[in-house]
Write an enzyme that holds these catalytic residues in place. Structure first.
Site, mmCIF file in Angstrom:
data_model
loop_
_atom_site.group_PDB
_atom_site.id
_atom_site.type_symbol
_atom_site.label_atom_id
_atom_site.label_comp_id
_atom_site.label_asym_id
_atom_site.label_seq_id
_atom_site.Cartn_x
_atom_site.Cartn_y
_atom_site.Cartn_z
ATOM 1 N N CYS A 50 -47.991 52.591 -7.912
ATOM 2 C CA CYS A 50 -47.171 53.488 -7.098
ATOM 3 C C CYS A 50 -47.883 54.812 -6.861
ATOM 4 N N CYS A 55 -46.850 53.652 -3.316
ATOM 5 C CA CYS A 55 -45.829 54.499 -2.692
ATOM 6 C C CYS A 55 -46.332 55.884 -2.286
ATOM 7 N N LYS A 58 -49.426 56.103 0.215
ATOM 8 C CA LYS A 58 -48.909 55.485 1.451
ATOM 9 C C LYS A 58 -48.001 56.458 2.203
ATOM 10 N N TYR A 106 -48.832 62.815 -15.549
ATOM 11 C CA TYR A 106 -48.419 61.635 -16.334
ATOM 12 C C TYR A 106 -49.021 61.693 -17.734
ATOM 13 N N GLU A 196 -46.158 48.663 7.226
ATOM 14 C CA GLU A 196 -46.369 50.093 6.958
ATOM 15 C C GLU A 196 -47.791 50.517 7.332
ATOM 16 N N ARG A 213 -47.771 35.226 10.712
ATOM 17 C CA ARG A 213 -47.705 33.772 10.891
ATOM 18 C C ARG A 213 -46.333 33.270 11.337
ATOM 19 N N THR A 325 -40.674 50.407 -7.299
ATOM 20 C CA THR A 325 -40.816 51.336 -8.415
ATOM 21 C C THR A 325 -39.488 51.656 -9.117
ATOM 22 N N HIS A 454 -22.421 66.592 12.593
ATOM 23 C CA HIS A 454 -22.844 66.586 13.985
ATOM 24 C C HIS A 454 -23.805 67.722 14.259
ATOM 25 N N GLU A 459 -24.390 60.247 11.535
ATOM 26 C CA GLU A 459 -22.942 60.252 11.810
ATOM 27 C C GLU A 459 -22.505 58.966 12.502
HETATM 28 P P1 FAD Z 1 -47.882 49.129 -11.887
HETATM 29 O O1 FAD Z 1 -47.376 50.410 -11.354
HETATM 30 O O2 FAD Z 1 -48.764 48.321 -11.020
HETATM 31 O O3 FAD Z 1 -48.656 49.476 -13.245
HETATM 32 C C1 FAD Z 1 -49.364 48.510 -13.963
HETATM 33 C C2 FAD Z 1 -50.460 49.221 -14.729
HETATM 34 O O4 FAD Z 1 -50.968 48.326 -15.720
HETATM 35 C C3 FAD Z 1 -51.655 49.605 -13.852
HETATM 36 O O5 FAD Z 1 -51.929 50.974 -14.014
HETATM 37 C C4 FAD Z 1 -52.810 48.734 -14.375
HETATM 38 O O6 FAD Z 1 -54.067 49.400 -14.336
HETATM 39 C C5 FAD Z 1 -52.367 48.494 -15.813
HETATM 40 N N1 FAD Z 1 -52.905 47.267 -16.407
HETATM 41 C C6 FAD Z 1 -52.980 46.023 -15.858
HETATM 42 N N2 FAD Z 1 -53.481 45.143 -16.750
HETATM 43 C C7 FAD Z 1 -53.728 45.844 -17.886
HETATM 44 C C8 FAD Z 1 -54.234 45.493 -19.180
HETATM 45 N N3 FAD Z 1 -54.573 44.230 -19.468
HETATM 46 N N4 FAD Z 1 -54.369 46.463 -20.105
HETATM 47 C C9 FAD Z 1 -54.015 47.748 -19.828
HETATM 48 N N5 FAD Z 1 -53.526 48.134 -18.625
HETATM 49 C C10 FAD Z 1 -53.366 47.189 -17.676
HETATM 50 N N6 FAD Z 1 -42.362 50.570 -4.251
HETATM 51 C C11 FAD Z 1 -41.371 51.400 -3.858
HETATM 52 O O7 FAD Z 1 -40.329 51.454 -4.521
HETATM 53 N N7 FAD Z 1 -41.503 52.216 -2.759
HETATM 54 C C12 FAD Z 1 -42.631 52.222 -2.017
HETATM 55 O O8 FAD Z 1 -42.724 52.958 -1.038
HETATM 56 C C13 FAD Z 1 -43.692 51.356 -2.388
HETATM 57 N N8 FAD Z 1 -44.836 51.349 -1.688
HETATM 58 C C14 FAD Z 1 -45.854 50.531 -2.089
HETATM 59 C C15 FAD Z 1 -47.015 50.528 -1.339
HETATM 60 C C16 FAD Z 1 -48.063 49.706 -1.689
HETATM 61 C C17 FAD Z 1 -49.325 49.717 -0.860
HETATM 62 C C18 FAD Z 1 -47.948 48.875 -2.843
HETATM 63 C C19 FAD Z 1 -49.095 48.009 -3.247
HETATM 64 C C20 FAD Z 1 -46.797 48.869 -3.598
HETATM 65 C C21 FAD Z 1 -45.725 49.695 -3.220
HETATM 66 N N9 FAD Z 1 -44.534 49.712 -3.928
HETATM 67 C C22 FAD Z 1 -43.518 50.532 -3.534
HETATM 68 C C23 FAD Z 1 -44.333 48.844 -5.109
HETATM 69 C C24 FAD Z 1 -44.535 49.639 -6.410
HETATM 70 O O9 FAD Z 1 -45.790 50.303 -6.357
HETATM 71 C C25 FAD Z 1 -44.495 48.688 -7.598
HETATM 72 O O10 FAD Z 1 -43.302 47.945 -7.556
HETATM 73 C C26 FAD Z 1 -44.554 49.448 -8.923
HETATM 74 O O11 FAD Z 1 -45.727 50.218 -9.009
HETATM 75 C C27 FAD Z 1 -44.501 48.454 -10.097
HETATM 76 O O12 FAD Z 1 -44.633 49.132 -11.310
HETATM 77 P P2 FAD Z 1 -45.171 48.372 -12.618
HETATM 78 O O13 FAD Z 1 -44.987 49.314 -13.757
HETATM 79 O O14 FAD Z 1 -44.600 47.040 -12.700
HETATM 80 O O15 FAD Z 1 -46.726 48.151 -12.355
HETATM 81 P P1 NDP Z 2 -44.592 40.784 1.135
HETATM 82 O O1 NDP Z 2 -44.232 39.632 0.315
HETATM 83 O O2 NDP Z 2 -43.578 41.779 1.535
HETATM 84 O O3 NDP Z 2 -45.286 40.269 2.481
HETATM 85 C C1 NDP Z 2 -46.357 39.374 2.473
HETATM 86 C C2 NDP Z 2 -46.621 38.970 3.909
HETATM 87 O O4 NDP Z 2 -47.792 38.161 3.968
HETATM 88 C C3 NDP Z 2 -45.483 38.143 4.488
HETATM 89 O O5 NDP Z 2 -45.332 38.500 5.836
HETATM 90 C C4 NDP Z 2 -46.001 36.710 4.349
HETATM 91 O O6 NDP Z 2 -45.497 35.843 5.317
HETATM 92 C C5 NDP Z 2 -47.478 36.930 4.603
HETATM 93 N N1 NDP Z 2 -48.310 35.896 3.993
HETATM 94 C C6 NDP Z 2 -48.250 35.426 2.729
HETATM 95 N N2 NDP Z 2 -49.195 34.486 2.530
HETATM 96 C C7 NDP Z 2 -49.859 34.369 3.703
HETATM 97 C C8 NDP Z 2 -50.926 33.536 4.137
HETATM 98 N N3 NDP Z 2 -51.502 32.666 3.331
HETATM 99 N N4 NDP Z 2 -51.358 33.677 5.408
HETATM 100 C C9 NDP Z 2 -50.769 34.568 6.257
HETATM 101 N N5 NDP Z 2 -49.746 35.370 5.895
HETATM 102 C C10 NDP Z 2 -49.297 35.264 4.637
HETATM 103 O O7 NDP Z 2 -45.812 41.437 0.359
HETATM 104 P P2 NDP Z 2 -46.565 42.808 0.534
HETATM 105 O O8 NDP Z 2 -47.950 42.508 0.074
HETATM 106 O O9 NDP Z 2 -46.373 43.390 1.887
HETATM 107 O O10 NDP Z 2 -45.837 43.750 -0.509
HETATM 108 C C11 NDP Z 2 -45.618 43.316 -1.862
HETATM 109 C C12 NDP Z 2 -44.380 43.943 -2.407
HETATM 110 O O11 NDP Z 2 -44.612 45.321 -2.684
HETATM 111 C C13 NDP Z 2 -43.195 43.964 -1.439
HETATM 112 O O12 NDP Z 2 -42.497 42.750 -1.459
HETATM 113 C C14 NDP Z 2 -42.382 45.110 -1.937
HETATM 114 O O13 NDP Z 2 -41.535 44.666 -2.966
HETATM 115 C C15 NDP Z 2 -43.434 46.060 -2.497
HETATM 116 N N6 NDP Z 2 -43.647 47.137 -1.529
HETATM 117 C C16 NDP Z 2 -42.622 47.996 -1.285
HETATM 118 C C17 NDP Z 2 -42.755 48.978 -0.352
HETATM 119 C C18 NDP Z 2 -41.613 49.889 -0.090
HETATM 120 O O14 NDP Z 2 -40.704 49.950 -0.906
HETATM 121 N N7 NDP Z 2 -41.620 50.622 1.009
HETATM 122 C C19 NDP Z 2 -43.995 49.176 0.392
HETATM 123 C C20 NDP Z 2 -45.023 48.228 0.043
HETATM 124 C C21 NDP Z 2 -44.835 47.255 -0.885
HETATM 125 P P3 NDP Z 2 -44.079 35.096 5.140
HETATM 126 O O15 NDP Z 2 -43.035 36.129 5.345
HETATM 127 O O16 NDP Z 2 -44.116 34.071 6.216
HETATM 128 O O17 NDP Z 2 -44.079 34.525 3.756
#
Ligand code: FAD
Ligand code: NDP
Length: 476
Positions: A50, A55, A58, A106, A196, A213, A325, A454, A459
């Site tokens: 995140c 998050c 992004k 952190y 996004e 797809r 998150t 308003h 609204e």
């Molecule tokens: P993480 O935050 O991924 O933390 C896992 C940590 O574990 C990492 O720091 C990693 O280095 C560490 N780790 C892994 N393996 C090991 C190991 N063996 N030993 C020690 N450390 C290890 N969610 C939202 O709510 N709003 C958003 O706008 C949003 N935007 C996103 C945009 C993107 C591009 C992505 C990829 C995700 C987004 N998400 C968003 C999803 C959100 O980031 C995740 O759901 C959240 O970070 C999950 O938290 P977590 O604690 O499960 O794992």
């Molecule tokens: P998603 O699961 O949201 O989307 C994956 C996309 O990739 C879908 O459109 C899926 O298609 C497509 N896909 C999967 N496999 C293939 C393939 N083999 N070939 C072509 N297309 C494929 O995953 P994201 O990676 O976008 O995000 C992961 C998660 O992270 C989200 O689900 C969300 O929970 C979290 N996230 C949250 C955000 C937020 O809160 N704003 C922002 C970013 C991430 P299909 O739908 O047909 O399966």
């Protein structure tokens, strides 16, 4: 907190310093537990996906991208002059500095609450023992630590499907530091990340092509929302191609040549594959400890986040359920309350997966909470649907053709609002408040009795009077 049984080095060992891990470690330490946390990414990994590649960066880039249209729209409000140019290097540097500051915050929070932080990759040796291979820069050694409880919070990583030329593909992790800025970008996928990043890079100035797809982006969201977003993405300039798949990628002197199924080609400078994420479980020793796993290696947990090994819990993306998150944070707090008791004077927390609000930070953004129309029809039978599609006041002068969609789904039997969906500016900000009302059981009658603010877009949610009789949303 229980202190009986064999002597352990720690009461809780947390693997992963992301959203769930940091929250659990801090909360447990604040209850008096002896907590050790391992983070594989060093200080720069603290905060996890995140903070570092999710998050936060992004959203910062989304803000940056919005300026492009703000400069353009300002002319309609009397502002004159050429729009400024994007300094991509400056944006990247400012983002890096902010993330470094957050990593430090952190670290301070963890140390300040008494958590011992180890930088290195951790793996389970058995139900109570973790080995951490300390990262280079430490002394290169490893440490074994025993703990009464272990929390796996290792998150997830992007998954790229196999096709020839896959090595040329980028994932969301690399998008933040691209060099040079991609003049032409292909985004594969139709989920949160694909939509996004397509919006962000389109706003920042790339010529973006997005391939999905399926028949419409954002599978799982309300069908009207999906159709509406699809139209808005195209209006913003994204070349959205539906029912399209990559078959091969090759590098040429003119850039990446991407061949699609069907044989057509697209030339781009960069290709982002946003095709989903899988749990981070490699070399984690789940087998050694006997932890049961599901699809893609996801750690299986019960409703109290216990794995098949009673001393090991798991939260967040590694369980591959709701990947957000606030959900990882909520789950972490439930585990801590369960293992070490709630905060003084508070009841133990529980996690409720009903009515989780979420936003997709596309341009315009999506905000949603509760059931889609299709889900509600299936679950409830008789429903009323209220919908409005309008040009926001700002765009009467801005020159933008952006429109806003708002939709309410109401259970006809109880009058409860069971789904609320929006596409438009600040949808996440608006939907968060309505999610509270829905959690409290608000009915359509309650919405109707609420006075609007308003002039706002929000609204509209309290002034929707006539149910829809015309079926699915269509572009007028
Ligand atoms: P993480 O935050 O991924 O933390 C896992 C940590 O574990 C990492 O720091 C990693 O280095 C560490 N780790 C892994 N393996 C090991 C190991 N063996 N030993 C020690 N450390 C290890 N969610 C939202 O709510 N709003 C958003 O706008 C949003 N935007 C996103 C945009 C993107 C591009 C992505 C990829 C995700 C987004 N998400 C968003 C999803 C959100 O980031 C995740 O759901 C959240 O970070 C999950 O938290 P977590 O604690 O499960 O794992
Ligand atoms: P998603 O699961 O949201 O989307 C994956 C996309 O990739 C879908 O459109 C899926 O298609 C497509 N896909 C999967 N496999 C293939 C393939 N083999 N070939 C072509 N297309 C494929 O995953 P994201 O990676 O976008 O995000 C992961 C998660 O992270 C989200 O689900 C969300 O929970 C979290 N996230 C949250 C955000 C937020 O809160 N704003 C922002 C970013 C991430 P299909 O739908 O047909 O399966």
């Amino acid at each position: 907190m229980s202190t009986q049984g064999p002597a352990f080095d720690a009461d809780l060992f947390v693997i992963g310093g992301g959203s769930g891990g940091v929250r659990a470690a801090r909360m447990a330490a604040s209850r008096g537990a002896r907590v050790v946390l391992a983070e594989a990414g060093g200080v720069a990994g603290l905060g996890g996906t995140c903070v570092n590649v999710g998050c936060i960066p992004k959203k910062l880039y989304s803000y940056a991208a919005h300026y492009a249209e703000a400069f353009e729209e300002s002319h309609g409000f009397g502002w004159q002059g050429e729009p400024p140019r994007l300094d991509w290097a400056r944006l990247k540097e400012n983002r890096r500095n902010e993330l470094q500051r957050l990593n430090g915050v952190y670290q301070k929070l963890l140390l300040g609450s008494g958590v011992e932080v180890l930088f290195g990759r951790a793996r389970l040796l058995d139900a109570h023992t973790v080995q951490v291979d300390l990262e280079a820069g430490g002394d290169g050694t490893s440490r074994r630590i025993t703990a009464r409880h272990i929390l796996v919070a290792t998150g997830g990583r992007p998954e790229v499907p196999p096709f020839p030329g896959r090595e040329h593909v980028l994932t969301s992790n690399e998008m933040f530091d691209l060099d040079p800025f991609p003049a032409r970008l292909l985004v594969v996928g139709g989920g949160y990340i694909a939509c996004e990043f397509a919006s962000i890079f389109n706003g920042l100035g790339s010529k973006v092509t997005q391939l999905y797809r399926g028949p419409q982006v954002l599978r799982g969201f309300d069908d009207d929302v999906r159709a509406f977003v699809g139209v808005e993405l195209v209006k913003k300039g994204i070349d959205l191609r539906l029912n399209a798949q990559v078959s091969a990628v090759e590098r040429t002197a003119a850039g990446l040549r991407v061949t699609l199924q069907g044989g057509s080609t697209v030339m781009v400078d960069a290709l982002l594959c946003a095709t989903g994420r899988v749990p981070n479980v490699e070399s984690l020793g789940l087998d050694a400890a006997g932890v049961a796993q599901g699809k893609d290696g996801a750690v299986l947990v019960d409703e109290q986040y216990r794995t098949s090994v009673p001393s090991i819990h798991a939260v967040g993306d590694v369980t591959a359920r709701v990947q957000l998150t606030p959900v990882a944070l909520g789950e972490a707090m439930v585990v801590v309350d369960r293992l070490f008791g709630p905060a003084a004077g508070k009841a133990p927390r529980s996690m409720d997966y009903e009515l989780i609000p979420t936003a997709v930070f596309t341009h315009p953004s999506v905000g949603t909470v509760g059931m889609t129309e299709a889900q509600a029809r299936k679950a409830l039978g008789a429903i009323d649907v209220y919908r409005s599609d309008f040009k926001a006041l700002k765009h009467t002068l801005s020159g933008s053709s952006e429109r806003t969609l708002m939709k309410l789904i109401v259970d006809a039997a109880t009058d409860r609002v069971v789904g609320l969906h929006m596409v438009g500016a600040d949808a996440g900000e608006i939907v968060q408040g309505f999610a509270v009302a829905m959690k409290a059981g608000a009915t359509k009658g309650d919405f109707d009795r609420t006075i609007g603010i308003h002039p706002t877009a929000a609204e509209e949610f309290v002034t929707l009077r006539e149910p829809v009789t015309s079926g699915a949303w269509r572009q007028s």
